[in-house]
Design a protein around this motif. Structure first.
Motif, mmCIF file in Angstrom:
data_model
loop_
_atom_site.group_PDB
_atom_site.id
_atom_site.type_symbol
_atom_site.label_atom_id
_atom_site.label_comp_id
_atom_site.label_asym_id
_atom_site.label_seq_id
_atom_site.Cartn_x
_atom_site.Cartn_y
_atom_site.Cartn_z
ATOM 1 N N SER A 1 34.560 35.895 47.053
ATOM 2 C CA SER A 1 35.384 36.034 45.847
ATOM 3 C C SER A 1 36.794 35.604 46.226
ATOM 4 N N CYS B 1 35.590 41.222 41.000
ATOM 5 C CA CYS B 1 34.477 40.813 41.866
ATOM 6 C C CYS B 1 34.756 41.134 43.328
ATOM 7 N N ASP C 1 32.804 35.150 40.924
ATOM 8 C CA ASP C 1 34.057 34.851 40.240
ATOM 9 C C ASP C 1 33.789 35.011 38.749
#
Length: 444
Positions: free
Chosen positions: A88, A246, A318
């Motif tokens: 992420s 995330c 994402d």
């Protein structure tokens, strides 16, 4: 029997995530907070400029630029099959403060800023803003060496506002507006006669002498705290949901998971919002270097490394676009993610998202095993989409990858909205991923 996520669990998970975001006003603070959590959970920090002596059954992490971090758990056996990876990013669109930042204007001091990333500009007006990031100071000389010291700084007060121009002076303001960053989006800092320099505030907040500050990486951030909203408080709103939502949820799953067959890896990269082409971005060698060093430190050969990569898998996490009820026509006719309905698998024929049949199938099965619902996203066929970490990191570490995210509204606004149930659903799904093993087979 899988753990049932109760309404209380949803709430507790979302509250913890919002607290992490509140404590992470810049990418540097996000990585600092993750580092502190890793240390409290028994992880050992590794420096890139020092030799690594890794041991099976141990947990480690390493940082680059203080804005990217990779943490990993080595199973008890050094002959693990492959790497189970999530990725992420730590950065979000904002305004970066330029060098020689103060600009006198009409009896006031404004700050000279430039855009970082592709943000929605309008929501930055008329809200309290502050400044966070890092400063670099001169250290003590030793035998003539140049020594530099980094300090994180968060002014942590309502310091700035970018006021709108009144409707009376711009009668067409509600008919669409094009913004000139150099002219329209400069935050007001002080009256010209105030005498308090901006760098005085920064030095005071960092606990250093102003004359010792050599350079800065400072960004504006929204001061409005994250909150629950909706008739039943079923929604959340906060800054930086893309992509700290995330980063945090995959991190919680990583901490809670064990895998006897694979080395589990958690990555948070910087600079995704500006293309990842930095030494600490997803396009850098950071992940490749780290995986190579894990392999070498355990005494494994290059051949074993390449075999491990062939049996590895990455979840690129994402956030995704939820269908907006006021603009439903801009969404794909049938792939229409909603908040509070679980992780979203993202597809793109041009491979801006790396998801393919195999990687989608694996993640769908993971979600089924975790008893977590999943959704799918594609852009309208006549609208271009963005890209994310999966296809970029694949230029350095070529492994199967699925691109996913949690559904949200107002992506790239300084105050984004999402579902209060989705963080807990993501933790449960990624926890199952970190526990899983797999075997890709094909038939001719």
């Amino acid at each position: 029997m899988k753990e049932t996520i109760t309404e209380l669990k949803y709430r507790e998970t979302a509250e913890s995530m919002l607290d992490f975001i509140h404590r992470s006003p810049s990418c540097f603070h996000a990585i600092k907070n993750l580092s502190e959590s890793l240390i409290s959970n028994g992880f050992t920090e590794l420096k890139e400029d020092e030799e690594w002596n890794l041991k099976t059954g141990k947990c480690y992490f390493t940082k680059r630029n203080s804005s990217s971090i990779i943490s990993f758990k080595i199973p008890e056996t050094e002959n693990f099959r492959g790497f189970s990876i999530t990725a992420s990013h730590s950065d979000s669109p904002s305004f970066k403060i330029k060098e020689n930042e103060e600009m006198p204007s009409g009896g006031y001091i404004t700050l000279n800023v430039e855009k970082y990333g592709g943000m929605l500009c309008a929501p930055w007006f008329d809200r309290p803003l502050s400044v966070a990031g890092r400063i670099v100071c001169a250290g003590k000389d030793s035998d003539g060496e140049i020594t530099l010291t980094q300090k994180l700084v968060d002014v942590n007060k309502d310091l700035l506002i970018i006021p709108n121009l009144a409707i009376h002076m711009n009668r067409n303001a509600n008919d669409g507006q094009k913004y000139n960053v150099q002219q329209d989006l400069l935050p007001i800092y002080a009256e010209a006669s105030s005498g308090k320099k901006f760098m005085d505030i920064i030095a005071e907040s960092a606990g250093v002498q102003k004359q010792d500050i050599l350079s800065t990486d400072l960004f504006l951030y929204n001061r409005v705290k994250g909150t629950f909203w909706g008739a039943n408080e079923e929604f959340i709103a906060a800054s930086q949901l893309d992509d700290l939502e995330c980063a945090w949820t995959t991190f919680q799953a990583f901490l809670e998971s064990e895998n006897d067959s694979n080395c589990t890896v958690h990555c948070v990269f910087d600079n995704e919002e500006v293309g990842s082409q930095t030494k600490q971005g997803a396009a850098s060698t950071f992940l490749k270097d780290t995986l190579h060093r894990i392999n070498a430190s355990l005494g494994k050969s290059d051949e074993q490394y390449y075999k491990a990569l062939a049996q590895s898998f990455m979840v690129s996490a994402d956030n995704a676009h939820a269908v907006h009820p006021n603009y439903a026509s801009v969404a794909d006719p049938v792939n229409r993610p909603a908040v509070n309905k679980g992780p979203v698998i993202k597809f793109n024929a041009a491979q801006k998202y790396t998801t393919d049949a195999f990687s989608a199938a694996l993640f769908k099965q993971v979600c089924k095993n975790a008893e977590v619902p999943y959704q799918t996203f594609t852009n309208r066929s006549d609208m271009a989409g963005g890209s994310t970490l999966g296809n970029i990191s694949g230029t350095q570490v070529s492994i199967p990858c699925v691109d996913i995210g949690l559904a949200q509204w107002a992506m790239h606004s300084p105050y984004e909205s999402a579902g209060a149930k989705d963080p807990a659903l993501m933790v449960q799904a990624i926890r199952e991923f970190y526990k899983a093993t797999w075997n890709f087979t094909t038939e001719n």
